[in-house]
Write an enzyme that holds these catalytic residues in place. Structure first.
Site, PDB file in Angstrom:
ATOM      1  N   TYR A   1       0.474  -1.761   0.098  1.00 37.14           N
ATOM      2  CA  TYR A   1      -0.196  -0.445  -0.254  1.00 37.14           C
ATOM      3  C   TYR A   1       1.050   1.287  -0.136  1.00 37.14           C
ATOM      4  O   TYR A   1       0.455   2.130   0.343  1.00 37.14           O
ATOM      5  CB  TYR A   1      -0.902  -0.138   0.959  1.00 37.14           C
TER       6      TYR A   1
ATOM      7  N   LYS B   1       2.610 -15.658   4.371  1.00 36.78           N
ATOM      8  CA  LYS B   1       3.434 -16.200   3.195  1.00 36.78           C
ATOM      9  C   LYS B   1       5.224 -15.717   2.855  1.00 36.78           C
ATOM     10  O   LYS B   1       5.883 -16.033   1.373  1.00 36.78           O
ATOM     11  CB  LYS B   1       2.895 -15.554   1.741  1.00 36.78           C
TER      12      LYS B   1
ATOM     13  N   ASP C   1      -3.176 -18.597   2.393  1.00 36.32           N
ATOM     14  CA  ASP C   1      -3.998 -19.375   1.452  1.00 36.32           C
ATOM     15  C   ASP C   1      -4.731 -20.115   1.917  1.00 36.32           C
ATOM     16  O   ASP C   1      -5.852 -20.744   1.792  1.00 36.32           O
ATOM     17  CB  ASP C   1      -3.293 -20.413   0.095  1.00 36.32           C
TER      18      ASP C   1
ATOM     19  N   ASP D   1      -6.586  -7.017   4.131  1.00 32.89           N
ATOM     20  CA  ASP D   1      -7.916  -6.077   3.993  1.00 32.89           C
ATOM     21  C   ASP D   1      -9.109  -7.364   2.750  1.00 32.89           C
ATOM     22  O   ASP D   1     -10.043  -7.369   3.523  1.00 32.89           O
ATOM     23  CB  ASP D   1      -7.233  -5.402   2.596  1.00 32.89           C
TER      24      ASP D   1
END
Ligand code: NAD
Length: 351
Positions: A124, A171, A205, A229
């Protein structure tokens, strides 16, 4: 003395939701003085920017704001006002609770999750460039300082709110340096809370699948900005959708309370959108300001109206308008205040 709060109605459905939330909060038992300032698409012509300086000044002065959603053009145009606000005011923690509400049909009945999203860095930062005409690069920034700060916020929240576990989501199997650093920072902070708050981590995931299959196994989740988000929309879907998902952006100097959802332009001005998410953001604001009893009153009235079922907005299967729903909550709040016997002051001790 009245509590002064900056109110930013926002774009799209924002103004009608802000009006509903303000009317409800005005009968919460706390006196508010609303400083209404506009930001977003509508003010660009007048100020040359969607986020005029006086809006930031108002929040900085009052230290607390209630904000409707603000439109961000996709793929072009001005930078997100929401992201700029969070970064400029140092609102580093985005708190997004997702709790089931009786009367809302969804796949689960007892979801009670709290998403803690890092709010200042990750992808971001807006650092993007073209690499020749046919490739683009976005830079993802993760720092130890911001990661430890958000992890500590998550653990402190867990301690203060009787939660039992923090799960770090990442991740790091693929982004070994950036997400690896986030995970390492969470592990470091977790050691300080060993014996008090459990800690575990999940790959993002797998986390999504687990949340859809068995959300009851999770409690407080801490995530970098982008995963936070996405996973908070997923969590909103578990409890009835975006219309009921509140949020808070919290920093050391100020806090801005706003729903998870956006400006839903296709419903703007139709008196159809659900104000629950903004009203519950107001409930988070009441708690933040140290008014837990008023917060409880508003939340209880809102839950009662939803459970009773005859003033539901379209997204919850009803046909009530935004203002009808707010009126039903106000009716309960005003009714319960009238039913509460006046408190007789205790006699002053003699001498
Ligand atoms: P959105 O959240 O505005 O709407 C998606 C869909 O969710 C809507 O079409 C509607 O079906 C439903 N929905 C959302 N809020 C609802 C409510 N209160 N009551 C009933 N149904 C509701 O998402 P979008 O369409 O992807 O985004 C629209 C704009 O909002 C974009 O410009 C986006 O950048 C912006 N946005 C702003 C914020 C913010 O201000 N913090 C957050 C997210 C998106």
């Amino acid at each position: 003395m009245a509590q002064r709060v900056t109110l930013i109605p926002g774009d799209g459905i924002g103004p009608e939701l802000a009006e509903a939330a303000r009317r409800v909060l005005d009968v919460s038992g706390i006196a508010f003085e609303w400083e209404v300032v506009d930001a977003g698409e509508a003010v660009i012509a007048e100020y040359g920017t969607p986020l005029p300086e006086h809006v930031l000044e108002s929040i900085t002065r009052n230290r607390v704001a209630l904000k409707g959603p603000i439109t961000t053009p996709v793929g072009e145009g001005f930078r997100s006002v929401n992201v700029t606000l969070r970064q400029t005011l140092g609102l580093y923690a985005n708190l997004r609770p997702a709790r089931s509400i009786a009367g809302i049909e969804s796949r689960y009945e007892d979801v009670d999750l709290v998403i803690v999203r890092e709010n200042t860095e990750d992808l971001y930062g807006g650092i993007e460039h073209m690499v020749g005409p046919d490739a683009a690069e976005s830079i993802k920034i993760i720092t130890r300082g911001a990661s430890e700060r958000i992890a500590r916020f998550a653990f402190e929240y867990a301690v203060a709110n009787d939660r039992y576990k923090v799960t770090a989501v990442h991740k790091a199997n693929i982004m070994k340096l950036s997400d690896g650093l986030f995970l390492e920072a969470c592990r470091t902070v977790a050691e300080e809370y060993a014996g008090k708050i459990e800690f575990e981590d999940r790959i993002v995931d797998n986390m999504c699948m687990q949340l859809v299959q068995k959300p009851e196994l999770y409690d407080v989740l801490v995530l970098p900005n982008l995963y936070g988000d996405i996973v908070s929309d997923l969590a909103a879907g578990l409890v009835g959708g975006l219309g009921v998902a509140p949020g808070a952006n919290i920093g050391h100097e100020a806090a801005v309370f706003e729903p998870v959802h956006g400006s839903a332009p296709k419903y703007a001005g139709l008196n159809k959108a659900n104000p629950t998410a903004l009203i519950l953001s107001g409930v988070l604001m009441l708690r933040h300001l140290g008014h837990p009893a008023a917060a409880e009153r508003v939340e209880t009235a809102l839950r009662e109206v939803i459970a009773e079922g005859s003033h539901l907005t379209y997204d919850l299967g009803g046909s009530a308008g935004t203002s009808d729903f707010a009126d039903a909550i106000i009716g309960r709040l005003v009714g319960s205040a009238a039913a509460t016997p006046a408190v007789t002051p205790a006699p002053t001790p003699a001498g």
